[in-house]
Design a protein around this motif. Structure first.
Motif, PDB file in Angstrom:
ATOM      1  N   THR A 211      -1.585   2.993   2.834  1.00 37.15           N
ATOM      2  CA  THR A 211      -1.973   2.630   1.463  1.00 37.15           C
ATOM      3  C   THR A 211      -2.908   1.413   1.481  1.00 37.15           C
ATOM      4  O   THR A 211      -2.839   0.576   2.387  1.00 37.15           O
TER       5      THR A 211
ATOM      6  N   ASP B 223       5.980  -6.986  -8.059  1.00 38.56           N
ATOM      7  CA  ASP B 223       4.862  -7.573  -7.329  1.00 38.56           C
ATOM      8  C   ASP B 223       4.653  -9.013  -7.798  1.00 38.56           C
ATOM      9  O   ASP B 223       4.611  -9.296  -8.999  1.00 38.56           O
TER      10      ASP B 223
ATOM     11  N   VAL C  42      -2.360   1.049  -6.265  1.00 38.00           N
ATOM     12  CA  VAL C  42      -2.091   1.480  -4.887  1.00 38.00           C
ATOM     13  C   VAL C  42      -2.797   2.808  -4.635  1.00 38.00           C
ATOM     14  O   VAL C  42      -2.615   3.771  -5.395  1.00 38.00           O
TER      15      VAL C  42
ATOM     16  N   THR D 106      -3.786  -1.550  -1.257  1.00 35.83           N
ATOM     17  CA  THR D 106      -3.347  -2.055  -2.569  1.00 35.83           C
ATOM     18  C   THR D 106      -4.341  -3.073  -3.119  1.00 35.83           C
ATOM     19  O   THR D 106      -4.965  -3.835  -2.366  1.00 35.83           O
TER      20      THR D 106
ATOM     21  N   HIS E 288      11.416  -4.126  -5.683  1.00 39.60           N
ATOM     22  CA  HIS E 288      10.860  -5.469  -5.922  1.00 39.60           C
ATOM     23  C   HIS E 288       9.878  -5.405  -7.082  1.00 39.60           C
ATOM     24  O   HIS E 288       9.512  -4.322  -7.534  1.00 39.60           O
TER      25      HIS E 288
ATOM     26  N   PHE F 196      10.119   0.232   1.560  1.00 35.74           N
ATOM     27  CA  PHE F 196      10.081  -1.101   0.946  1.00 35.74           C
ATOM     28  C   PHE F 196      11.027  -1.035  -0.243  1.00 35.74           C
ATOM     29  O   PHE F 196      10.804  -0.266  -1.178  1.00 35.74           O
TER      30      PHE F 196
ATOM     31  N   LEU G 232       6.590   6.548  -4.010  1.00 42.63           N
ATOM     32  CA  LEU G 232       6.720   5.255  -4.689  1.00 42.63           C
ATOM     33  C   LEU G 232       7.457   5.525  -5.997  1.00 42.63           C
ATOM     34  O   LEU G 232       6.959   6.279  -6.842  1.00 42.63           O
TER      35      LEU G 232
ATOM     36  N   HIS H 254       9.750  -1.495  -8.473  1.00 39.50           N
ATOM     37  CA  HIS H 254       9.379  -0.284  -7.729  1.00 39.50           C
ATOM     38  C   HIS H 254       9.854  -0.373  -6.292  1.00 39.50           C
ATOM     39  O   HIS H 254      10.148  -1.459  -5.789  1.00 39.50           O
TER      40      HIS H 254
ATOM     41  N   TYR I 230       3.160   2.746   6.488  1.00 42.36           N
ATOM     42  CA  TYR I 230       4.590   3.025   6.598  1.00 42.36           C
ATOM     43  C   TYR I 230       4.704   4.202   7.559  1.00 42.36           C
ATOM     44  O   TYR I 230       4.342   5.318   7.205  1.00 42.36           O
TER      45      TYR I 230
ATOM     46  N   ASN J 138      -1.559  -1.167   4.111  1.00 46.73           N
ATOM     47  CA  ASN J 138      -0.219  -1.062   4.695  1.00 46.73           C
ATOM     48  C   ASN J 138      -0.030   0.302   5.323  1.00 46.73           C
ATOM     49  O   ASN J 138      -0.574   1.292   4.834  1.00 46.73           O
TER      50      ASN J 138
ATOM     51  N   ASN K  18       6.509  -9.010  -3.354  1.00 46.84           N
ATOM     52  CA  ASN K  18       5.776  -8.522  -2.191  1.00 46.84           C
ATOM     53  C   ASN K  18       5.048  -9.648  -1.461  1.00 46.84           C
ATOM     54  O   ASN K  18       4.548  -9.458  -0.368  1.00 46.84           O
TER      55      ASN K  18
ATOM     56  N   ARG L  51       2.243   6.979   6.378  1.00 46.27           N
ATOM     57  CA  ARG L  51       1.743   6.809   5.012  1.00 46.27           C
ATOM     58  C   ARG L  51       0.887   5.547   4.990  1.00 46.27           C
ATOM     59  O   ARG L  51       1.384   4.452   5.297  1.00 46.27           O
TER      60      ARG L  51
ATOM     61  N   ARG M  61      11.998  -4.459   4.100  1.00 41.70           N
ATOM     62  CA  ARG M  61      10.683  -3.835   4.139  1.00 41.70           C
ATOM     63  C   ARG M  61      10.358  -3.495   5.577  1.00 41.70           C
ATOM     64  O   ARG M  61      10.353  -4.392   6.438  1.00 41.70           O
TER      65      ARG M  61
ATOM     66  N   VAL N 125       9.390   1.794  -2.244  1.00 39.56           N
ATOM     67  CA  VAL N 125       8.819   2.876  -1.439  1.00 39.56           C
ATOM     68  C   VAL N 125       9.984   3.516  -0.689  1.00 39.56           C
ATOM     69  O   VAL N 125      10.681   2.839   0.081  1.00 39.56           O
TER      70      VAL N 125
HETATM   71  O1  LIG Z   1       2.722   1.337  -0.737  1.00 38.88           O
HETATM   72  C1  LIG Z   1       3.035   1.429  -1.907  1.00 38.88           C
HETATM   73  O2  LIG Z   1       3.065   2.499  -2.530  1.00 38.88           O
HETATM   74  C2  LIG Z   1       3.383   0.189  -2.672  1.00 38.88           C
HETATM   75  C3  LIG Z   1       3.850  -0.855  -1.774  1.00 38.88           C
HETATM   76  C4  LIG Z   1       4.293  -2.026  -2.543  1.00 38.88           C
HETATM   77  O3  LIG Z   1       5.067  -1.904  -3.456  1.00 38.88           O
HETATM   78  C5  LIG Z   1       3.715  -3.350  -2.242  1.00 38.88           C
HETATM   79  O4  LIG Z   1       3.000  -3.473  -1.260  1.00 38.88           O
HETATM   80  O5  LIG Z   1       3.986  -4.271  -3.011  1.00 38.88           O
END
Ligand SMILES: O=C(O)CCC(=O)C(=O)O
Ligand SMILES: [Fe+2]
Length: 436
Positions: A216, A144, A156, A218, A142, A139, A168, A204, A133, A131, A409, A214, A84, A206
């Protein structure tokens, strides 16, 4: 003929499954102060970012407030930028004026994720993290990490900052979904954020961000029994009028079907968290999408479906001739450190636990092949030994291991995803069948 019923049930369930998606996405147009994000910088000063007009300087300022984002490997929190590569801001360091937990946003999400379910609990969205990126960030795959046994989903939001890549990608069984926020936001009226909500056990990742940053925010989605269930539009698929239920009814009116099968089994599509610090066990009201559909459809024809946990011994010792079916999940244990056999341990902890023979296997085949060490246990539990006709493939947990994927995560805290089955006792059908 009876095999035709089973195959028919499999086929009609598959059709129902296609009606259901494990994710939902869209765009929210932010009104007035909803585009305001307040955050605390590392020096303790506060700053307001307005999503309606984010400049490059704003992005750099927010990056300066963040620190590297760890992830969970088992119970450990680790920083590993081969898995990650991202930055994070903890939820106590920011506040977003848009609240998905107010109004009917969350009720609509829940309904989109679960179009068949009759809800009997409310929902809650709890902010988790912000977050970033930056270029080269990603990422890897994984699930969640469940934060409680009431957590069912993840939500998200992607902020409207210029970037490319960073999609994603979600995968569940044969399906996948590529959530492309920049494209969604490109055609939206400003200021907007793109969102995706999904069942948290869905895998999922990223993808790498190729340019820009980017950002986000969550949220975790929880059932909340203290809240009223949302009022949602009526189901897209009325439960009694679907091909699966119609065929099920037909099968149960046929005496030869009832005679042939004592137990029907269904491996469920999704996984469910069990919190070992709580007494709570997942129930029908926790079931996701098609799993909920199946439960309601079986109940609707008068059966009494039960949630069961199947254990196989691929990791351990008894081979692949039978599995154990328990009424609740057990934490793994290492057989080498105990005097008891796995069978005694599992069945001894569950008075209603059963031995389920795999197709073509029985106590007789066991005499000839391996697993002899368990013969005594099997004889002792002969009265608890059954055969199940699996309509959908059984989903099992492994004996002797606590079931966690290595990466989540967040670090794990005694809450693990379990795979669950539904088993019905065919003889529990309420009306005696009509012989045809
Ligand atoms: O940023 C995202 O689209 C999801 C990130 C993610 O999978 C997470 O933080 O668990
Ligand atoms: Fe995630």
């Amino acid at each position: 003929m009876n095999q035709d019923y089973i195959q028919g049930l499999r086929d009609t369930l598959k059709v129902q499954e296609r009606e259901h998606e494990p994710w939902t996405s869209g765009v929210v147009n932010l009104q007035g102060p909803e585009s305001h994000l307040y955050y605390t910088r590392k020096d303790g000063s506060h700053h307001l970012l307005n999503m309606a007009a984010i400049s490059e300087a704003d992005i750099q300022d927010l990056i300066g407030a963040c620190s590297p984002a760890p992830f969970g490997r088992g119970a450990e929190s680790v920083l590993d930028d081969t898995y990650r590569k991202a930055l994070k801001l903890e939820d106590n360091l920011f506040a977003w004026r848009f609240n998905p937990d107010s109004g009917n946003f969350i009720a609509q999400l829940a309904h989109q994720l679960s179009p068949w379910a009759k809800f009997n609990k409310g929902f809650r969205a709890e902010v988790s993290k912000l977050n970033i990126y930056t270029q080269g960030g990603f990422f890897k795959v994984h699930q969640d990490t469940p934060r409680s046994d009431q957590m069912f989903g993840s939500l998200v939001f992607t902020l409207p900052t210029p970037h490319m890549g960073g999609n994603l990608v979600l995968r569940h069984r044969a399906r996948s979904f590529n959530f492309d926020a920049p494209t969604l936001l490109g055609s939206a009226t400003s200021p907007s954020v793109a969102y995706v909500a999904f069942y948290s056990d869905v895998e999922h990742e990223v993808l790498e961000v190729t340019t820009g940053a980017r950002i986000t925010i969550t949220f975790n989605l929880y059932y909340d029994p203290s809240r009223a269930p949302p009022i949602v539009p009526s189901s897209r698929i009325p439960i009694p009028e679907n091909d699966f239920t119609i065929l099920l009814r037909q099968a149960f009116r046929d005496a030869s079907f009832i005679r042939q099968y004592r137990y029907l089994g269904f491996g469920l599509e999704y996984q469910y968290p069990k919190d070992f610090t709580e007494e709570y066990y997942p129930g029908m009201e926790d079931l996701k999408g098609p799993d909920a559909f199946l439960f309601y459809a079986l109940s609707d024809v008068g059966l009494r479906p039960s949630l069961r946990y199947l254990y196989d011994s691929s990791y351990g010792s008894w081979g692949d001739q039978f599995q154990l079916l328990l009424t609740y999940p057990l934490e793994g244990r290492d057989e080498d450190s105990c005097n008891d056999t796995q069978i005694n341990y599992l069945l001894g902890n569950d008075d209603d636990g059963l031995i389920v023979w795999n197709a073509g296997e029985s106590e007789e085949t066991l005499r000839e092949e391996g697993a002899r060490a368990y013969r005594g246990d099997i004889e002792d539990n002969r009265a608890r030994s059954i055969n199940v006709e699996w309509v959908t493939p059984p989903t099992h947990n492994l004996v002797g291991v606590t079931p966690y994927k290595e990466s989540g995560n967040e670090p794990l805290q005694e809450i693990y995803y379990y795979t669950v089955c539904i088993v019905v006792d065919v003889s529990s059908v309420p009306c005696p069948p009509v012989t045809v």
